[in-house]
Design a protein around this motif. Structure first.
Motif, PDB file in Angstrom:
ATOM      1  N   VAL A  30      13.653   0.773  -3.956  1.00 50.90           N
ATOM      2  CA  VAL A  30      14.035  -0.611  -3.644  1.00 50.90           C
ATOM      3  C   VAL A  30      13.341  -1.082  -2.377  1.00 50.90           C
ATOM      4  CG1 VAL A  30      15.970  -2.103  -3.025  1.00 50.90           C
ATOM      5  CG2 VAL A  30      16.242  -0.396  -4.834  1.00 50.90           C
ATOM      6  N   TYR A  31      13.236  -0.223  -1.394  1.00 49.95           N
ATOM      7  CA  TYR A  31      12.597  -0.578  -0.125  1.00 49.95           C
ATOM      8  C   TYR A  31      11.135  -0.963  -0.324  1.00 49.95           C
ATOM      9  CZ  TYR A  31      10.548   0.207   4.506  1.00 49.95           C
ATOM     10  OH  TYR A  31       9.843   0.076   5.671  1.00 49.95           O
ATOM     11  N   TYR A  32      10.413  -0.214  -1.128  1.00 48.40           N
ATOM     12  CA  TYR A  32       9.002  -0.524  -1.375  1.00 48.40           C
ATOM     13  C   TYR A  32       8.846  -1.806  -2.177  1.00 48.40           C
ATOM     14  CZ  TYR A  32       7.444   3.975   0.494  1.00 48.40           C
ATOM     15  OH  TYR A  32       7.153   5.028   1.316  1.00 48.40           O
ATOM     16  N   ARG A  33       9.772  -2.061  -3.065  1.00 40.60           N
ATOM     17  CA  ARG A  33       9.693  -3.319  -3.823  1.00 40.60           C
ATOM     18  C   ARG A  33       9.893  -4.523  -2.915  1.00 40.60           C
ATOM     19  NH1 ARG A  33      13.514  -1.117  -8.375  1.00 40.60           N
ATOM     20  NH2 ARG A  33      12.052   0.083  -9.652  1.00 40.60           N
ATOM     21  N   LEU A  34      10.727  -4.347  -1.883  1.00 41.59           N
ATOM     22  CA  LEU A  34      11.019  -5.469  -0.990  1.00 41.59           C
ATOM     23  C   LEU A  34       9.891  -5.727   0.011  1.00 41.59           C
ATOM     24  CD1 LEU A  34      14.808  -4.851  -0.232  1.00 41.59           C
ATOM     25  CD2 LEU A  34      13.821  -6.573  -1.760  1.00 41.59           C
ATOM     26  N   ILE A  35       9.237  -4.692   0.496  1.00 38.84           N
ATOM     27  CA  ILE A  35       8.255  -4.871   1.571  1.00 38.84           C
ATOM     28  C   ILE A  35       6.810  -4.935   1.069  1.00 38.84           C
ATOM     29  CG2 ILE A  35       9.770  -3.645   3.161  1.00 38.84           C
ATOM     30  CD1 ILE A  35       7.769  -1.295   3.014  1.00 38.84           C
ATOM     31  N   PRO A  37       3.786  -6.522  -0.804  1.00 35.18           N
ATOM     32  CA  PRO A  37       3.395  -7.810  -1.400  1.00 35.18           C
ATOM     33  C   PRO A  37       3.015  -7.651  -2.862  1.00 35.18           C
ATOM     34  CG  PRO A  37       2.304  -7.448   0.713  1.00 35.18           C
ATOM     35  CD  PRO A  37       2.929  -6.155   0.321  1.00 35.18           C
ATOM     36  N   ALA A  38       3.145  -8.744  -3.607  1.00 37.63           N
ATOM     37  CA  ALA A  38       2.814  -8.722  -5.033  1.00 37.63           C
ATOM     38  C   ALA A  38       1.326  -8.407  -5.222  1.00 37.63           C
ATOM     39  CB  ALA A  38       3.154 -10.070  -5.675  1.00 37.63           C
ATOM     40  N   GLY A  39       1.048  -7.508  -6.105  1.00 35.74           N
ATOM     41  CA  GLY A  39      -0.328  -7.110  -6.377  1.00 35.74           C
ATOM     42  C   GLY A  39      -0.842  -5.996  -5.500  1.00 35.74           C
ATOM     43  N   SER A  40      -0.114  -5.640  -4.451  1.00 34.62           N
ATOM     44  CA  SER A  40      -0.544  -4.560  -3.555  1.00 34.62           C
ATOM     45  C   SER A  40       0.071  -3.240  -4.023  1.00 34.62           C
ATOM     46  CB  SER A  40      -0.119  -4.843  -2.115  1.00 34.62           C
ATOM     47  OG  SER A  40      -0.706  -6.051  -1.652  1.00 34.62           O
ATOM     48  N   PRO A  41      -0.668  -2.150  -3.900  1.00 42.07           N
ATOM     49  CA  PRO A  41      -0.138  -0.857  -4.346  1.00 42.07           C
ATOM     50  C   PRO A  41       0.900  -0.321  -3.370  1.00 42.07           C
ATOM     51  CG  PRO A  41      -2.293  -0.549  -3.366  1.00 42.07           C
ATOM     52  CD  PRO A  41      -2.063  -2.039  -3.395  1.00 42.07           C
ATOM     53  N   GLN A  42       1.877   0.372  -3.895  1.00 40.98           N
ATOM     54  CA  GLN A  42       2.863   1.046  -3.064  1.00 40.98           C
ATOM     55  C   GLN A  42       2.309   2.387  -2.566  1.00 40.98           C
ATOM     56  OE1 GLN A  42       6.520   1.459  -5.236  1.00 40.98           O
ATOM     57  NE2 GLN A  42       6.842  -0.757  -5.443  1.00 40.98           N
ATOM     58  N   PRO A  43       2.821   2.885  -1.465  1.00 42.59           N
ATOM     59  CA  PRO A  43       2.351   4.191  -0.980  1.00 42.59           C
ATOM     60  C   PRO A  43       2.517   5.264  -2.050  1.00 42.59           C
ATOM     61  CG  PRO A  43       3.708   3.131   0.682  1.00 42.59           C
ATOM     62  CD  PRO A  43       3.819   2.295  -0.557  1.00 42.59           C
ATOM     63  N   PRO A  44       1.476   6.001  -2.366  1.00 40.26           N
ATOM     64  CA  PRO A  44       1.575   7.027  -3.416  1.00 40.26           C
ATOM     65  C   PRO A  44       2.463   8.182  -2.973  1.00 40.26           C
ATOM     66  CG  PRO A  44      -0.532   7.195  -2.306  1.00 40.26           C
ATOM     67  CD  PRO A  44       0.129   5.963  -1.760  1.00 40.26           C
ATOM     68  N   PRO A  45       3.097   8.866  -3.929  1.00 41.36           N
ATOM     69  CA  PRO A  45       3.917  10.031  -3.581  1.00 41.36           C
ATOM     70  C   PRO A  45       3.110  11.098  -2.846  1.00 41.36           C
ATOM     71  CG  PRO A  45       4.359   9.323  -5.829  1.00 41.36           C
ATOM     72  CD  PRO A  45       3.167   8.531  -5.357  1.00 41.36           C
ATOM     73  N   ASN A  46       3.777  11.783  -1.933  1.00 43.94           N
ATOM     74  CA  ASN A  46       3.197  12.859  -1.125  1.00 43.94           C
ATOM     75  C   ASN A  46       2.164  12.380  -0.105  1.00 43.94           C
ATOM     76  OD1 ASN A  46       4.737  14.866  -2.432  1.00 43.94           O
ATOM     77  ND2 ASN A  46       3.225  14.991  -4.082  1.00 43.94           N
TER      78      ASN A  46
END
Length: 341
Positions: A30-35, A37-46
């Motif tokens: 949920v935290y990554y979805r909130l912070i 931006p649309a179209g930007s990748p989320q931090p990958p696992p590990n």
């Protein structure tokens, strides 16, 4: 009612082993979805950031669950005798007699059991020694038939309390000897001895006021002890949950502090190599300078040094005089021994 109340502590303990991880994964998503931006990748696992965020969220979840455990332990307390009779904790015997209920006026279906409970509460609180003991040990004193004085009740209470602390202390020592739970072991032992001293004061002091009396009004000393015991157990479990996470972060090469340490170590190694190279070079130059004097006696060495110093002074003097330098150069050329000025 009794089965649910007895299973509640077990469920609370079991929750420590799977709820923090589940809640951390959900909150991080949920935290990554909130912070993000649309179209930007989320931090990958590990990745370093993913692991750092997961660690911080996990610690927060454990602390929140620790607070919930304390809150739940307060709510799970049964009404004490004062609450059952509807009187304050400083009620006197005259007031107790005036509120004693008749079995036909209890207003509940199970009249007999309700009246027996009220009668037990009244008889306990109307006896000064039993009232003192009840406030510190709870309902278990009703089974201490051979206890009459306050001293008798305290001895009974110590007999039921001391073995628990002996077993707990031996467990902590064995864990320490085996190398288990090294993280925050100081706080474990501090909490253990603080709880032991706190309970000793509550049991033996007639006017000891528990530190949370103002935040938990109407709660008796034995109820404060129940909360303190649950809080200490939850605190130990929380340390076991957080310890491996914090220790892994402290030793992980991907952490910022470790990266800085590695960079500093690399720079220090390079500086050490340069220093050693300069030391070798300076030693070589020194050897070249003193080689002409190797094997020469001390007197001969001093004489040679004086002669060299005189020659150097003469050459310096000649080099500063133009006419003398020119005459000297012509003489050297005639002798056929050219030399530099």
């Amino acid at each position: 009612m009794s089965s649910s109340s007895s299973s509640s502590p077990l469920l609370g303990m079991a929750g420590w082993f799977f709820l923090p991880s589940m809640a951390t994964n959900a909150l991080q998503s949920v935290y990554y979805r909130l912070i993000t931006p649309a179209g930007s990748p989320q931090p990958p696992p590990n990745s370093p950031r993913f692991n750092r965020d997961k660690r911080n969220i996990y610690v927060l979840v454990v602390l929140l669950y620790l607070g919930y455990t304390v809150y739940e332990s307060v709510l799970s307390l049964k009404p004490n005798y004062y609450a059952m009779l509807g009187v304050p904790v400083d009620v006197n015997e005259k007031t107790l007699r005036s509120i004693l209920l008749h079995p036909d006026k209890t207003g509940v279906e199970d009249v007999d059991q309700r009246f027996i409970a009220l009668r037990t509460a009244y008889e306990t609180l109307s006896n000064p020694a039993r009232r003192f003991a009840y406030e510190r040990f709870g309902e278990q004193i009703t089974g201490w038939k051979d206890a009459i004085t306050i001293k008798d009740y305290i001895i009974h209470g110590m007999k039921s309390t001391v073995p628990m602390y002996i077993v707990s202390g031996l467990f902590l020592v064995v864990m320490n000897v085996l190398g288990k739970g090294q993280f925050a072991q100081y706080w474990r032992f501090l909490t253990f001895f603080t709880l032991m001293a706190y309970e000793a004061l509550v049991i033996t002091r007639p006017n000891f006021l528990p530190p949370f009396s103002y935040t938990l009004p109407g709660k008796l000393p034995f109820e404060h002890l129940i909360i303190a015991h649950k809080l200490s157990i939850a605190f130990f479990i929380a340390l076991n949950q957080i310890g491996p996470i914090v220790r892994a972060a402290a030793t992980s090469p991907s952490s910022s502090s470790s990266s800085s340490s590695l960079r500093l170590k690399s720079a220090a190694d390079k500086l050490d190599g340069i220093t050693k190279a300069l030391e070798i070079e300076s030693n070589n130059v020194l050897v070249q300078d003193v080689r002409p004097f190797v094997g020469v006696g001390r007197a001969e060495l001093v004489g040679e040094l004086k002669r060299k110093m005189v020659l150097n002074m003469v050459e310096a003097r000649v080099g500063n005089e133009g006419d003398v330098r020119e005459v000297t150069a012509n003489a050297v050329r005639r002798l056929g021994h050219p030399r530099t000025s």
